[in-house]
Scaffold this motif. Structure first.
Motif: not given
Length: 176
Positions: A72-92, A94-100
C-alpha cells in the motif's frame, strides 16, 4: 538515473498496485480504498473502549506492515502535485494515483543547458533534467541561456508554448 525517470518508474510501479491505493473520493465506486485502511476505519464503530483500542492496535500494525512492504502506498497532495510537475510535458493517462485534483497547466523552471541543433532549433535541459526541443521555426531575437527562466504552458493539440525570461513563446515538445 534522472529524477524524471525515477519518478516515471515509481508511477509505473504504483499503477501496478493501484488497487491498494487510498482513493481521493471513497464515494466513487471506481475508487476502492485498500482493505487495510478500511479495517482501521472499522475499528471506530466498536463501542467498548478496550476492544476498540485493541482493534486499532492490531489494524494499525497491519496497515504499517503493508506500507513497509509497499503493498500500500500512502501519499499527500503535495507529493502528487510534485509528481505531476515532474511529468509535465508527457502524455500521461488519467490514473487514480494522481487523485481527482487539478492538472498542472504550466510550470516555470531554470534552464540548465541550451544548444541549437543543425536545423536551427533550440534544445534545452531544465534543472530537473527534463529535455525540450523546439518544434516550430520561429526565431527568437534573444536566445535563452543558462539560468534563463523557462515558462512552459499547455497549448492546443498536445503542444507546449515556452517563453524565456518573459519573451515571446516558441512551440516545443518534451523529449525525456
Amino acid at each position: 538515473m534522472s529524477k524524471s525517470l525515477r519518478m516515471l518508474g515509481a508511477i509505473s510501479v504504483a499503477t501496478l498496485i493501484g488497487s491498494a491505493l487510498v482513493a481521493a473520493d471513497p464515494k466513487d465506486p471506481e475508487m476502492v480504498r485498500p482493505k487495510a485502511f478500511d479495517d482501521v476505519v472499522a475499528c471506530k464503530s466498536i463501542a467498548e473502549p478496550v476492544a476498540r483500542l485493541a482493534c486499532y492496535d492490531e489494524k494499525v500494525a497491519a496497515l504499517d506492515e503493508a506500507a513497509k512492504k509497499e503493498d500500500i502506498i500512502l501519499t499527500d497532495k503535495a507529493a502528487v502535485k510534485e509528481a505531476k510537475r515532474g511529468l509535465f510535458g508527457f502524455d500521461v493517462p488519467k490514473i487514480r494515483i494522481f487523485g481527482n485534483g487539478e492538472d498542472v497547466e504550466e510550470i516555470e523552471a531554470k534552464v540548465k543547458s541550451v544548444s541549437i541543433t543543425r536545423a536551427g532549433m533550440i534544445l534545452m535541459m531544465l534543472e530537473d533534467g527534463a529535455r525540450w526541443q523546439q518544434v516550430d521555426t520561429k526565431v527568437l531575437n534573444r536566445e535563452p541561456r543558462i539560468g534563463s527562466v523557462a515558462r512552459i504552458r499547455k497549448a492546443t493539440m498536445g503542444s507546449y508554448l515556452v517563453s524565456f525570461d518573459g519573451g515571446p513563446a516558441i512551440r516545443m515538445k518534451r523529449l525525456n
